[in-house]
Design an enzyme around this catalytic site. Structure first.
Site, PDB file in Angstrom:
ATOM      1  N   ARG A   1      91.883 114.202 -16.597  1.00  0.00           N
ATOM      2  CA  ARG A   1      92.752 114.955 -15.682  1.00  0.00           C
ATOM      3  C   ARG A   1      92.607 114.363 -14.274  1.00  0.00           C
ATOM      4  O   ARG A   1      92.126 115.012 -13.355  1.00  0.00           O
ATOM      5  CB  ARG A   1      92.382 116.435 -15.681  1.00  0.00           C
TER       6      ARG A   1
ATOM      7  N   GLN B   1      97.973 111.751 -14.270  1.00  0.00           N
ATOM      8  CA  GLN B   1      98.764 112.988 -14.296  1.00  0.00           C
ATOM      9  C   GLN B   1     100.071 112.829 -15.072  1.00  0.00           C
ATOM     10  O   GLN B   1     100.483 113.725 -15.792  1.00  0.00           O
ATOM     11  CB  GLN B   1      99.095 113.394 -12.862  1.00  0.00           C
TER      12      GLN B   1
ATOM     13  N   ASP C   1      99.627 113.247 -18.768  1.00  0.00           N
ATOM     14  CA  ASP C   1      98.852 114.426 -19.136  1.00  0.00           C
ATOM     15  C   ASP C   1      99.697 115.420 -19.952  1.00  0.00           C
ATOM     16  O   ASP C   1     100.386 116.274 -19.409  1.00  0.00           O
ATOM     17  CB  ASP C   1      98.329 115.064 -17.844  1.00  0.00           C
TER      18      ASP C   1
ATOM     19  N   SER D   1      98.982 119.237 -19.641  1.00  0.00           N
ATOM     20  CA  SER D   1      99.645 119.886 -18.501  1.00  0.00           C
ATOM     21  C   SER D   1     101.138 120.053 -18.739  1.00  0.00           C
ATOM     22  O   SER D   1     101.699 121.121 -18.474  1.00  0.00           O
ATOM     23  CB  SER D   1      99.444 119.070 -17.222  1.00  0.00           C
TER      24      SER D   1
ATOM     25  N   TYR E   1      87.594 122.157 -15.054  1.00  0.00           N
ATOM     26  CA  TYR E   1      87.742 123.217 -16.055  1.00  0.00           C
ATOM     27  C   TYR E   1      86.802 124.379 -15.760  1.00  0.00           C
ATOM     28  O   TYR E   1      85.772 124.213 -15.100  1.00  0.00           O
ATOM     29  CB  TYR E   1      87.420 122.686 -17.454  1.00  0.00           C
TER      30      TYR E   1
END
Ligand code: NAD
Length: 381
Positions: free
Chosen positions: A122, A127, A130, A133, A228
């Site tokens: 992450r 990004q 990802d 997400s 996280y």
């Protein structure tokens, strides 16, 4: 390099891994793309759209795999499907790796080079690749739309000649990617939104979307290096439940998204808390899966109405409710991954493990499990 894209075989999966626009890009980069006939059927994309973009079409799974150097998929392959993969083939898909040890071991044993989409780091650079997400964000949107449909009230305040309707109250538990999108969606629809997360850094993000951050003192929580949530102790969960009970009772809708990476989701909303809610209220348990959920009484892929009239929704594929956009985003995640590792000269993907994105996500190679994270998780299981 020959890139193969078989049809998804998981039950009730309307999403697809690759859309024709991205096939066109791969072909321009010098790849041969072959898709299995019917790949796009669930989102209304005909085989001809893929051939127009430069792909060829194979009739079945065996045909699409024939001579493939790389296989692109959305969901994990089944054990039978792995048995058909050629040695040395690169396989890119979700794997649910913490709960699928035998499958990961089979992939390693078969000599497959497996990229696990859930383990793409992450980081800012990654990004655009990802998928956790991209899918969570659409899931958060779909959860709120579903809740709004099931609720027997409207979301916004309405001032009418016949009287004023107060806005519905929406409570979002867990304000990560899915939760923040759920907040934004519920706000756009005019609800009064509150949210809670164990990571204190989230407060600013919640407020910036115009929602109220619920403060519950549960002691030291923090977050992991990867951003996280850490697992709470049973005492902390009990404090959280006590702090949330009143807000749950006042809420018309709860969207619960609380997850702890690599572990079963925590059970946060107890039977007693559900019993304290008003009849007609709706809970969407976004953590619901075969591994559990956040809400007592959730049944996976069911809508359950409790004795006191609360509807608990436990669909485990909410991104699939907006399958076209979810497919578009996933396809784009795959494309960005491939472009990052594409060698212009050899016209092939390079498994460069010096790169932290590859080092993190390549979970099997040369007959072994190569992910430190998975090795540790499997050793402690
Ligand atoms: P997730 O799906 O693992 O969890 C969802 C949310 O539940 C998280 O916000 C977590 O804090 C929360 N949660 C866990 N236990 C809870 C509990 N008991 N009560 C209430 N909430 C609880 O997380 P995610 O949405 O995939 O991402 C989490 C974070 O990762 C993001 O907010 C961000 O900081 C980071 N992230 C970074 C990038 C990037 O930099 N490229 C991309 C995505 C996510």
């Amino acid at each position: 390099m020959k890139i193969a894209v078989p049809r998804e075989t998981k039950a009730d999966e309307p999403r697809i891994p690759l859309i024709p626009g991205d096939v066109g890009k791969l072909v321009k980069m010098g790849a041969d793309v072959v898709i299995e006939s019917g790949l796009g059927a669930t989102v209304g994309i005909a085989d001809s759209a893929y051939t127009d973009a430069g792909a060829t079409v194979a009739a079945d799974y065996a045909g699409v795999l024939s001579g493939a150097d790389m296989v692109l998929r959305l969901n994990a392959p089944t054990s039978d499907e792995i048995a058909d993969l050629g040695e040395g083939v690169i396989h890119v898909s979700h794997l649910d790796p913490f709960f699928n040890q035998p499958l990961v071991e089979q992939l390693a044993g078969r000599g497959v080079k497996t990229v696990c989409m859930e383990l793409i780091p992450r980081t800012t650079l990654a990004q655009k690749m990802d998928a956790l997400s991209s899918q969570a964000s659409l899931g958060g949107y779909a959860a709120v739309v579903l809740a709004a449909d099931r609720l027997d009230k409207g979301f916004p305040m309405m001032m009418t000649p016949a009287g004023t309707l107060s806005p519905s109250r929406v409570f979002i538990v867990g304000a990560g990617v899915a939760g923040l999108q759920a907040i934004a969606t519920a706000k756009r629809m005019g609800a009064r939104v509150e949210a809670f997360d164990t990571r204190p850094v989230v407060e600013e993000q919640v407020k910036s979307l115009g929602a109220k951050f619920v403060k519950i003192d549960i002691g030291d929580t923090g977050q992991t290096e990867g951003g996280y949530a850490k697992q709470l102790t049973p005492e902390q969960i009990a404090m959280q439940q006590k702090g949330m009970a009143k807000i749950c009772a006042q809420s018309d809708v709860i969207v619960s998204t609380a997850k702890v990476f690599g572990r079963k989701p925590p059970l946060i909303i107890t039977e007693e808390m559900v019993a304290g809610m008003k009849p007609g209220s709706v809970i969407v348990d976004m953590a619901a899966s075969e591994h559990g959920g956040n809400v007592a009484g959730t049944q996976v892929n069911q809508e359950v109405v409790t004795g006191n009239g609360v509807c608990i929704i436990g669909y485990d594929n909410l991104p699939g409710h907006v399958a076209m956009h979810a497919s578009q985003m996933y396809s784009s995640n795959l494309m960005n991954f491939i472009q990052h590792f594409w060698n212009e000269e050899t016209k092939a993907l390079e498994l460069n493990t010096e790169d932290e994105i590859m080092a993190g996500s390549l979970v099997t190679n040369d007959g072994a499990i190569t992910s430190d994270m998975l090795q540790k998780a499997y050793a402690s299981a």
